[in-house]
Design an enzyme around this catalytic site. Structure first.
Site: not given
Ligand code: FAD
Length: 303
Positions: A21, A23, A115, A167, A225, A275
């Site tokens: 895939s 991106e 973020d 995590d 980064f 990916h």
């Molecule tokens: P999450 O899974 O939400 O985790 C973030 C933090 O919250 C972690 O510390 C986790 O332990 C904690 N957490 C999550 N769920 C829970 C819960 N239920 N209870 C307690 N704690 C919890 N960013 C963008 O802005 N746009 C994009 O298009 C984008 N694409 C991405 C694609 C990939 C493949 C990756 C790896 C990252 C991408 N990001 C993107 C970055 C991402 O948004 C950031 O890294 C952000 O800080 C975390 O979001 P997340 O959904 O990846 O992490």
């Protein structure tokens, strides 16, 4: 270097089993738009598993992400996935954006928290009427019906997670809410991925954890980064780009060789899904996909 690795044959995986895939990010200017679409047209004949389009920090590219996925749905044979974040948005904003994606034909969302609005390293504050966690966003998307949901995974843990275990619990919460695939943050040491995979499987998580591969065209930018994102850069990896700061051409050749070496290392241990973070350029990702055995669909049919 490339021809040496391309001659290797994996014991466990045949080219037919490989799923790639790609991106992209939504373009900012007409020139960037043209470059992206020439990349998309190059990738399209490889019939990838899906292509995904990112969602800018804080939802800043909402319209451009939507435009790009809409065009992908209408004008290509590709299966697009829209990245979607919940940072800074109320539940009703999220719901209406989701409905717009679905109306455009999108059936796959990469669901993310996003973020913090103050940037990586600052405190994450959920919107007062929004979703506190990505798992809540995943559940909201799944409630819409037949939508595939992928999520992120962090082989070196997310920088905000206090422990590896918390995590992994967060990843599990996203899967329990309905996600069926995780795509990893980029990494350069394959052992990091396999150690992570062991931990993930030990938690009872069985969905595919697809390695995110970043062909490194600009080492300095990647290093900056990576430091913020909590992805480590091994010293041996940095040495490969030593002294190439002013030599773009060699850097690109090295980037292709290094990424090819990484995917062959994964392939040799049975990994079949990849990916690619393309940075909107086709050449490196296309070359590496070619080395993995992917060919334009017309050629595969003829073979
Ligand atoms: P999450 O899974 O939400 O985790 C973030 C933090 O919250 C972690 O510390 C986790 O332990 C904690 N957490 C999550 N769920 C829970 C819960 N239920 N209870 C307690 N704690 C919890 N960013 C963008 O802005 N746009 C994009 O298009 C984008 N694409 C991405 C694609 C990939 C493949 C990756 C790896 C990252 C991408 N990001 C993107 C970055 C991402 O948004 C950031 O890294 C952000 O800080 C975390 O979001 P997340 O959904 O990846 O992490």
């Amino acid at each position: 270097m490339i021809s040496t690795v391309s001659a290797r044959v994996s014991r466990d995986v045949t080219p037919k089993e490989i799923r790639a895939s790609f991106e992209f990010f939504p373009p900012k200017s007409p020139e960037a738009d043209q470059a992206l679409w020439s990349t998309i047209r190059r990738i399209e004949p490889l019939d990838p598993a899906f292509v995904s389009v990112t969602y800018g920090a804080g939802g800043t590219t909402r319209e451009r992400t939507l435009d790009t996925v809409t065009r992908l749905c209408r004008e290509t044979t590709l299966k697009p996935a829209a990245h979607f974040t919940c940072v800074g948005a109320s539940k009703s904003d999220i719901d209406s954006t989701l409905e717009t994606f679905i109306a455009a034909g999108v059936r796959h969302i990469v669901a993310l928290r996003g973020d913090p609005q103050g940037g990586i390293g600052t405190n994450y504050e959920p919107h007062p009427d929004g979703y506190a966690q990505t798992s809540d966003l995943v559940a909201a998307i799944c409630s819409k019906g037949d939508i595939e949901v992928s999520v992120s995974a962090y082989p070196e843990k997310h920088p905000e997670s206090a422990t590896f275990d918390s995590d992994l619990d967060a990843l599990k919460a996203k899967i329990d809410a309905g996600a069926t695939r995780a795509i990893t943050q980029f990494f350069f040491d394959n052992d990091v991925y396999f150690r992570y995979l062991n931990k993930v499987r030990a938690k009872g998580i069985t969905i595919p954890i697809v390695p995110g591969i970043l062909p490194v065209e600009n080492f300095l930018q990647t290093a900056q980064f990576a430091a913020k994102a909590g992805a480590s850069i091994p010293a041996w990896f940095a040495r490969r780009f030593d002294g190439l700061e002013q030599d773009r051409e060699t850097r690109r050749l090295v980037a292709a060789a290094v990424a090819a070496e990484q995917v062959f290392g994964l392939l040799d241990q049975g990994v079949a899904d990849f990916h690619f973070y393309t940075m909107n350029r086709a050449d490196l990702a296309y070359a590496i996909a070619h080395l993995l055995g992917l060919r334009p669909a017309s050629l595969s049919r003829a073979a």
